[in-house]
Every structure is written in structure tokens, then in C-alpha cells.
Scaffold this motif. Structure first.
Motif, PDB file in Angstrom:
ATOM      1  N   VAL A 259       0.840  -1.199   0.000  1.00  0.00           N
ATOM      2  CA  VAL A 259       0.000   0.000   0.000  1.00  0.00           C
ATOM      3  C   VAL A 259       0.874   1.247   0.000  1.00  0.00           C
ATOM      4  O   VAL A 259       1.756   1.390   0.865  1.00  0.00           O
ATOM      5  CB  VAL A 259      -0.929   0.027   1.235  1.00  0.00           C
ATOM      6  N   GLU A 260       0.644   2.140  -0.954  1.00  0.00           N
ATOM      7  CA  GLU A 260       1.291   3.448  -0.960  1.00  0.00           C
ATOM      8  C   GLU A 260       0.336   4.469  -0.343  1.00  0.00           C
ATOM      9  O   GLU A 260      -0.879   4.382  -0.536  1.00  0.00           O
ATOM     10  CB  GLU A 260       1.643   3.879  -2.386  1.00  0.00           C
ATOM     11  N   PRO A 261       0.874   5.450   0.380  1.00  0.00           N
ATOM     12  CA  PRO A 261      -0.011   6.416   1.049  1.00  0.00           C
ATOM     13  C   PRO A 261      -0.666   7.395   0.080  1.00  0.00           C
ATOM     14  O   PRO A 261      -0.046   7.854  -0.873  1.00  0.00           O
ATOM     15  CB  PRO A 261       0.943   7.151   2.001  1.00  0.00           C
ATOM     16  N   VAL A 262      -1.930   7.687   0.327  1.00  0.00           N
ATOM     17  CA  VAL A 262      -2.678   8.748  -0.353  1.00  0.00           C
ATOM     18  C   VAL A 262      -3.431   9.480   0.755  1.00  0.00           C
ATOM     19  O   VAL A 262      -4.339   8.914   1.357  1.00  0.00           O
ATOM     20  CB  VAL A 262      -3.665   8.190  -1.394  1.00  0.00           C
ATOM     21  N   TRP A 263      -3.050  10.711   1.029  1.00  0.00           N
ATOM     22  CA  TRP A 263      -3.642  11.448   2.145  1.00  0.00           C
ATOM     23  C   TRP A 263      -4.761  12.364   1.663  1.00  0.00           C
ATOM     24  O   TRP A 263      -4.549  13.207   0.775  1.00  0.00           O
ATOM     25  CB  TRP A 263      -2.582  12.293   2.851  1.00  0.00           C
ATOM     26  N   TYR A 264      -5.932  12.201   2.270  1.00  0.00           N
ATOM     27  CA  TYR A 264      -7.041  13.134   2.076  1.00  0.00           C
ATOM     28  C   TYR A 264      -6.869  14.233   3.123  1.00  0.00           C
ATOM     29  O   TYR A 264      -7.146  14.041   4.304  1.00  0.00           O
ATOM     30  CB  TYR A 264      -8.374  12.408   2.242  1.00  0.00           C
ATOM     31  N   PHE A 303      -2.941  14.342  -1.325  1.00  0.00           N
ATOM     32  CA  PHE A 303      -1.486  14.484  -1.306  1.00  0.00           C
ATOM     33  C   PHE A 303      -0.864  13.105  -1.207  1.00  0.00           C
ATOM     34  O   PHE A 303      -1.203  12.320  -0.322  1.00  0.00           O
ATOM     35  CB  PHE A 303      -1.072  15.346  -0.106  1.00  0.00           C
ATOM     36  N   LEU A 304       0.030  12.795  -2.160  1.00  0.00           N
ATOM     37  CA  LEU A 304       0.792  11.550  -2.113  1.00  0.00           C
ATOM     38  C   LEU A 304       2.166  11.890  -1.543  1.00  0.00           C
ATOM     39  O   LEU A 304       3.050  12.370  -2.263  1.00  0.00           O
ATOM     40  CB  LEU A 304       0.917  10.928  -3.498  1.00  0.00           C
ATOM     41  N   PRO A 305       2.364  11.695  -0.237  1.00  0.00           N
ATOM     42  CA  PRO A 305       3.590  12.173   0.414  1.00  0.00           C
ATOM     43  C   PRO A 305       4.802  11.335   0.044  1.00  0.00           C
ATOM     44  O   PRO A 305       4.679  10.150  -0.279  1.00  0.00           O
ATOM     45  CB  PRO A 305       3.258  12.025   1.907  1.00  0.00           C
ATOM     46  N   PRO A 306       5.996  11.933   0.081  1.00  0.00           N
ATOM     47  CA  PRO A 306       7.228  11.213  -0.280  1.00  0.00           C
ATOM     48  C   PRO A 306       7.750  10.364   0.877  1.00  0.00           C
ATOM     49  O   PRO A 306       8.835  10.581   1.403  1.00  0.00           O
ATOM     50  CB  PRO A 306       8.193  12.354  -0.620  1.00  0.00           C
ATOM     51  N   ILE A 307       6.946   9.403   1.304  1.00  0.00           N
ATOM     52  CA  ILE A 307       7.301   8.534   2.424  1.00  0.00           C
ATOM     53  C   ILE A 307       7.077   7.081   2.030  1.00  0.00           C
ATOM     54  O   ILE A 307       6.479   6.799   0.992  1.00  0.00           O
ATOM     55  CB  ILE A 307       6.460   8.860   3.682  1.00  0.00           C
ATOM     56  N   GLY A 308       7.530   6.166   2.863  1.00  0.00           N
ATOM     57  CA  GLY A 308       7.298   4.751   2.621  1.00  0.00           C
ATOM     58  C   GLY A 308       5.864   4.362   2.922  1.00  0.00           C
ATOM     59  O   GLY A 308       5.157   5.056   3.658  1.00  0.00           O
ATOM     60  N   GLY A 309       5.410   3.255   2.356  1.00  0.00           N
ATOM     61  CA  GLY A 309       4.059   2.783   2.582  1.00  0.00           C
ATOM     62  C   GLY A 309       4.024   1.686   3.627  1.00  0.00           C
ATOM     63  O   GLY A 309       4.704   1.755   4.657  1.00  0.00           O
ATOM     64  N   LEU A 310       3.248   0.653   3.349  1.00  0.00           N
ATOM     65  CA  LEU A 310       3.137  -0.467   4.284  1.00  0.00           C
ATOM     66  C   LEU A 310       2.833  -1.737   3.502  1.00  0.00           C
ATOM     67  O   LEU A 310       2.424  -1.682   2.339  1.00  0.00           O
ATOM     68  CB  LEU A 310       2.041  -0.206   5.322  1.00  0.00           C
ATOM     69  N   THR A 311       3.059  -2.867   4.147  1.00  0.00           N
ATOM     70  CA  THR A 311       2.726  -4.166   3.570  1.00  0.00           C
ATOM     71  C   THR A 311       1.908  -4.955   4.583  1.00  0.00           C
ATOM     72  O   THR A 311       2.233  -4.962   5.772  1.00  0.00           O
ATOM     73  CB  THR A 311       3.989  -4.964   3.212  1.00  0.00           C
ATOM     74  N   VAL A 312       0.857  -5.584   4.093  1.00  0.00           N
ATOM     75  CA  VAL A 312       0.030  -6.452   4.935  1.00  0.00           C
ATOM     76  C   VAL A 312       0.335  -7.903   4.566  1.00  0.00           C
ATOM     77  O   VAL A 312       0.344  -8.261   3.385  1.00  0.00           O
ATOM     78  CB  VAL A 312      -1.471  -6.170   4.736  1.00  0.00           C
ATOM     79  N   TYR A 313       0.589  -8.728   5.577  1.00  0.00           N
ATOM     80  CA  TYR A 313       0.822 -10.163   5.374  1.00  0.00           C
ATOM     81  C   TYR A 313      -0.341 -10.911   6.011  1.00  0.00           C
ATOM     82  O   TYR A 313      -0.526 -10.868   7.240  1.00  0.00           O
ATOM     83  CB  TYR A 313       2.151 -10.586   5.995  1.00  0.00           C
ATOM     84  N   CYS A 314      -1.120 -11.571   5.177  1.00  0.00           N
ATOM     85  CA  CYS A 314      -2.299 -12.287   5.646  1.00  0.00           C
ATOM     86  C   CYS A 314      -2.066 -13.787   5.538  1.00  0.00           C
ATOM     87  O   CYS A 314      -1.709 -14.295   4.467  1.00  0.00           O
ATOM     88  CB  CYS A 314      -3.528 -11.886   4.820  1.00  0.00           C
ATOM     89  N   PHE A 315      -2.284 -14.488   6.636  1.00  0.00           N
ATOM     90  CA  PHE A 315      -2.141 -15.943   6.662  1.00  0.00           C
ATOM     91  C   PHE A 315      -3.528 -16.570   6.694  1.00  0.00           C
ATOM     92  O   PHE A 315      -4.392 -16.178   7.486  1.00  0.00           O
ATOM     93  CB  PHE A 315      -1.321 -16.365   7.878  1.00  0.00           C
ATOM     94  N   GLY A 316      -3.748 -17.534   5.813  1.00  0.00           N
ATOM     95  CA  GLY A 316      -5.070 -18.133   5.690  1.00  0.00           C
ATOM     96  C   GLY A 316      -5.904 -17.413   4.648  1.00  0.00           C
ATOM     97  O   GLY A 316      -5.402 -16.643   3.834  1.00  0.00           O
ATOM     98  N   ASP A 317      -7.195 -17.656   4.679  1.00  0.00           N
ATOM     99  CA  ASP A 317      -8.119 -17.088   3.699  1.00  0.00           C
ATOM    100  C   ASP A 317      -8.276 -15.584   3.935  1.00  0.00           C
ATOM    101  O   ASP A 317      -8.718 -15.167   5.011  1.00  0.00           O
ATOM    102  CB  ASP A 317      -9.478 -17.781   3.840  1.00  0.00           C
ATOM    103  N   PRO A 318      -7.934 -14.723   2.948  1.00  0.00           N
ATOM    104  CA  PRO A 318      -8.072 -13.276   3.140  1.00  0.00           C
ATOM    105  C   PRO A 318      -9.497 -12.847   3.470  1.00  0.00           C
ATOM    106  O   PRO A 318      -9.694 -11.836   4.155  1.00  0.00           O
ATOM    107  CB  PRO A 318      -7.621 -12.695   1.793  1.00  0.00           C
ATOM    108  N   ALA A 319     -10.492 -13.599   2.998  1.00  0.00           N
ATOM    109  CA  ALA A 319     -11.884 -13.237   3.267  1.00  0.00           C
ATOM    110  C   ALA A 319     -12.206 -13.281   4.753  1.00  0.00           C
ATOM    111  O   ALA A 319     -13.127 -12.598   5.223  1.00  0.00           O
ATOM    112  CB  ALA A 319     -12.829 -14.152   2.493  1.00  0.00           C
TER     113      ALA A 319
END
Length: 494
Positions: A259-264, A303-319
Motif C-alpha cells: 500500500v502506498e499512502p494517499v492522504w485526504y 497528497f501523495l507524500p514522499p514517504i514509505g508505505g506499508l505491507t500487509v501479510y495475511c495468513f489463511g483465507d483473506p476473506a
């Protein structure tokens, strides 16, 4: 004879394995396209239903003899003179510092943040390509801090200034949403909930109007291998099930979300209890005046800020992440290059991460859901230099962390809203700040689980005590400042 037969069997098995990999890759690609098309269809069907409802309301209003008068948008700022430079190869003759609606051809694509009808909401458009720059409705650039490397590639002419990415076969590998939180402008203010579907959802802008639209979220599936997980299997903390924990080496199947940041900006300002103008000015001044439109284009709210985003790690069924009927174990982890990557024992970051992964996997294996969110903000956005200065203080038993910890955790729950998470059954060893931020955004937490003492490296005892003193959750003793000051780390002063 037997050796020849065995060789033939092994060759046949190897060929079957290769064919299976090719088939699996083809199936995954097809599934990705199907997922993307299904997601887009669902959103468009919802939008059609909304339009039908609006049309019915309009008809009812017309029958009643009343009408709604359209209002004009606020007046745009006055035009600024755009400075010119000598024409260079692969570079336009004009440098566009700021753009205004009154300038020739400026026509921002409509953006109604929080609108449920995706057509009315509009895509995030931030590219400065020749065919797109006058249609932008956002400030900043794609790729966060990596946009600087993109600029360097353009400058040395390794990349054409009008290069456009090809999104063929890049569709999401799993279906997420839509959830009601996506259309609540107070729930999600730090990311685009439609970011994983943007090129497909808004392909008309791309194909018919030559507007560059990029995703800000990507979803894929992968395997995870960490040496500690093999030990987890040997110790019996993880069980091999062939689905999530795949083998004795502790290899895990995982679904990943980048995920890349998008700030409202109005939503960010409201969440921090300040006015939007103050936020814009601070962002402008503290980025060295890098984004003039922050203070000159009040009509642009993203505003799309010049910073790092995040990663989500899901184990099992994402639903299952959004299923209120199953248990969810969650760890929110801030990046630590020294510990997470290089295994330094001066701090407990990697042990926290391993603990979070283990517990998330175990919850998923029990039929629930396990999630680890990895934020790319070194040491709660301190950066490595400041963070190492704090370590020096900590190794002498002095807690200086609280001098630097900020309230930016308030932006953290957005990704949980995007994933459809409505409650957390087991929150895996996080700070009170994160706990307060999550609960404050309406997501209840039923149980907090501290990291086991046996997972804390010997030389990080001072660091973990300082963390606990600063507000990390524990069921054990919280040291006083006097007690903490009396402790010293290994080899201090040598």
C-alpha cells in the motif's frame, strides 16, 4: 536396469513438477483477471444502484415541484507566471511549478472523496506526464520516496519522460471488499480504498482520454521463509499443515498487500485536531517548499507524500479478515532495518515480528485469521540516525524514546478499515499508542498478548524495559525511571 528405470521416473516426476508450476502460474493469472473483473463489476453494480436511487429521488422531487440549484465551485487562485528554461532533450520547454484551473487547459478530474458511486468519486490522478498534468487532482508523486529514483532515471535519460507502465496480468490475486468503510471519509484518510482497482475501474480515462492512472495498492501471493520459523516447527510452536505452514522448514503461504499512502488532507487535519490550512503550510515548509500546490491549490485535496508505505501479510483465507464470526490475531509492526533485516540483538524488533508471525499463523490454522501489518517507517518514523542515538541512551538505561514518539499512529487504523476488519480478538504486543489509535477509530480489541520473555535477546533487555516504560504492553513489572537508569547494556563504555 533398475537405475535406468529410476532415472526415467525421476525425469517424469521433474517434468510433471515443471508442468504443474506452469499450470499454476496460468491459473493464478486467470484468477487475477477474474478477481479484478469481479471487483470492478461489484463496484459498478453498486454505482448503478446508487444512480437508480438518485434518479428515483430526483423524479420524486420534480413531482413535488421543487428543484435543487447547482452551485459553482469556489473561485480559483489567480494565475502565476510560469518560468521558462532553455529546451533540453526529452524535457519540455516549460517548468510547471504550480497549476491553476484558470490556466489554459487545466481541467482536474473530479474527486469526491468518500463517494460510494465510484464514477462520481473519480480516480487519483497525480502524474505530471504531458497528457495528464493538466488533469491532476492530487499533489505529489507515485512511489513515495522512490519517486526520486524515477526522477533520476528520467534525468539521465534511462527512462522516457512520457513512459507509461503496462498493467497486463497484474490484477489483484485476491478479492478485497468493497466494505462500507470505503465510503466513509472519516474512516479512511491515509490511503485510496480503490487503489488496487484503479487502472481497471477507470480504464475509460486511460483509453479514451490518455490520462495516466496508476494503482496505489497491489495484491499478490507468495511463500515466506525465515530461519526462526524452522526452529518454531522443531519446538512445536508451529504445526505443519501443508496449507499455511507448508513443510518442516517452516515455509509459509501468505497473501501480501503493498500500500502506498494517499492522504485526504481535510480528513488528516480533522483526525489530528487542526485546520487544513495549518496542515498544508506545515507540510509545505517542512518539505523545503517542495510542493507549492499545498498552499496554492486549496481545490486539490489529495497528497501523495514522499514517504514509505506499508505491507500487509495475511495468513489463511483473506476473506476471513473481515469475518466477524472468526477470531483475528493482529500484529502492527514498524520497520527496523537493523533488527528485522540484519538481526541485531540490540533491540527486540525482529523477535516481536517473529512472535507476531507465529501467533498469526496459529490463529489462521485454528480456522481464524492472522495478519501482520508492516509499516515502512523506521522506528516510528524516527529514521535510523535518530533511532541509533536513542539506542545509545537506552543502552545506558535511559529512556529517551518518549522525546521522539509522535502521534502519527492516528493514521494507522486506515488499513484495517480497508481490509474490512471490525474487531481484533488478539492484539500481539503493541504500544499503548497503537492500541489507543485503533480503539479510537471504533475497532474494539478484546485481548492484548505480550511477547514471551524467552523470545527477548539478552542484550536487548535494557531496550525492552525502556519500551515498556514508554508504553509498550506488558503483564509484568514496569520499571521506574530510577530503576531504568541503573541498568547498563552489554559492553557499554568499551
Amino acid at each position: 536396469m533398475a537405475d535406468a528405470l529410476l532415472t526415467q521416473i525421476l525425469t517424469a516426476v521433474t517434468q510433471l513438477q515443471q508442468d504443474n508450476k506452469i499450470l499454476t502460474a496460468s491459473v493464478d493469472a486467470i484468477n487475477g483477471r477474474v478477481n479484478a473483473l469481479a471487483d470492478v463489476k461489484k463496484l459498478k453494480d453498486d454505482a448503478a444502484a446508487i444512480q437508480e436511487e438518485d434518479a428515483a429521488k430526483s423524479a420524486t422531487t420534480a413531482i413535488g415541484g421543487s428543484a435543487v440549484e447547482a452551485t459553482e465551485p469556489p473561485a480559483s487562485p489567480t494565475n502565476d507566471v510560469i518560468p521558462t528554461v532553455a529546451k533540453k532533450q526529452n524535457v519540455t520547454s516549460r517548468i510547471i511549478l504550480t497549476t491553476y484551473p484558470g490556466q489554459s487547459g487545466i481541467d482536474p478530474i473530479i474527486m469526491n472523496w468518500g463517494e460510494k458511486d465510484t464514477a462520481k468519486r473519480g480516480p487519483v490522478v497525480v502524474s505530471r506526464g504531458a497528457s495528464t498534468v493538466r488533469r491532476r487532482n492530487a499533489i505529489g508523486a507515485h512511489g513515495g520516496s522512490y519517486s526520486i529514483y524515477h526522477a533520476l532515471a528520467v534525468a539521465i535519460q534511462d527512462l522516457k519522460v512520457d513512459h507509461k507502465p503496462d498493467f497486463t496480468n497484474t490484477e489483484p490475486a485476491a478479492t478485497i471488499g468493497p466494505f462500507p468503510q470505503w465510503s466513509d471519509p472519516k474512516k479512511i484518510v491515509a490511503m485510496d480504498p480503490l487503489g488496487h482497482l484503479a487502472p481497471w475501474l477507470y480504464n475509460n480515462y486511460i483509453n479514451k482520454e490518455n490520462v495516466e492512472i496508476r494503482p496505489t495498492i497491489a495484491i499478490t501471493k507468495a511463500h515466506m521463509k525465515l530461519p526462526e520459523l524452522e526452529n518454531s516447527v522443531k519446538a512445536g510452536r508451529l504445526k505443519v499443515d501443508g496449507k499455511i505452514c507448508l513443510n518442516e522448514s517452516g515455509e509459509l503461504a501468505v497473501t501480501k498487500f503493498a500500500v502506498e499512502p494517499v492522504w485526504y488532507l481535510p480528513g488528516v487535519a480533522e483526525r489530528f485536531g487542526i485546520d487544513e490550512g495549518t496542515l498544508r503550510r506545515s507540510l509545505f515548509e517542512n518539505t523545503g517548499g517542495s510542493f507549492p500546490e499545498l498552499i496554492t491549490r486549496n481545490d486539490i485535496k489529495l497528497f501523495l507524500p514522499p514517504i514509505g508505505g506499508l505491507t500487509v501479510y495475511c495468513f489463511g483465507d483473506p476473506a476471513k479478515m473481515s469475518d466477524p464470526n472468526v477470531k483475528l490475531a493482529l500484529r502492527v509492526h514498524d520497520e527496523c532495518n537493523g533488527s528485522d533485516v540484519f538481526g541485531s540483538d540490540i533491540c527486540t524488533c525482529r523477535p516481536y515480528l517473529i512472535f507476531g508471525i507465529e501467533e498469526a499463523v496459529k490463529e489462521a490454522q485454528k480456522g481464524g485469521s492472522g495478519v501482520v501489518v508492516y509499516f515502512r517507517k523506521e522506528g516510528r518514523a524516527l529514521g535510523e540516525v535518530t533511532k541509533y542515538l536513542v539506542y545509545n541512551a537506552r543502552k545506558r538505561g535511559i529512556d529517551r524514546a518518549s522525546e521522539y514518539f509522535k502521534r502519527f499512529q492516528a493514521l494507522m487504523p486506515d488499513v484495517l478499515h480497508w481490509l474490512g476488519i471490525t474487531k481484533i480478538d488478539r492484539m500481539l504486543s503493541m504500544s499503548n499508542m497503537k492500541y489507543d489509535a485503533i480503539v479510537g477509530q471504533g475497532i474494539p480489541i478484546h485481548e492484548r498478548i505480550p511477547i514471551p520473555d524467552e523470545m527477548i535477546p539478552e542484550d536487548s533487555r535494557v531496550e525492552i524495559d525502556a519500551k515498556i516504560h514508554a508504553g509498550y504492553f506488558t503483564t509484568g513489572k514496569v520499571m521506574t525511571m530510577e530503576e531504568l537508569s541503573a541498568v547498563q547494556g552489554r559492553a557499554w563504555g568499551k
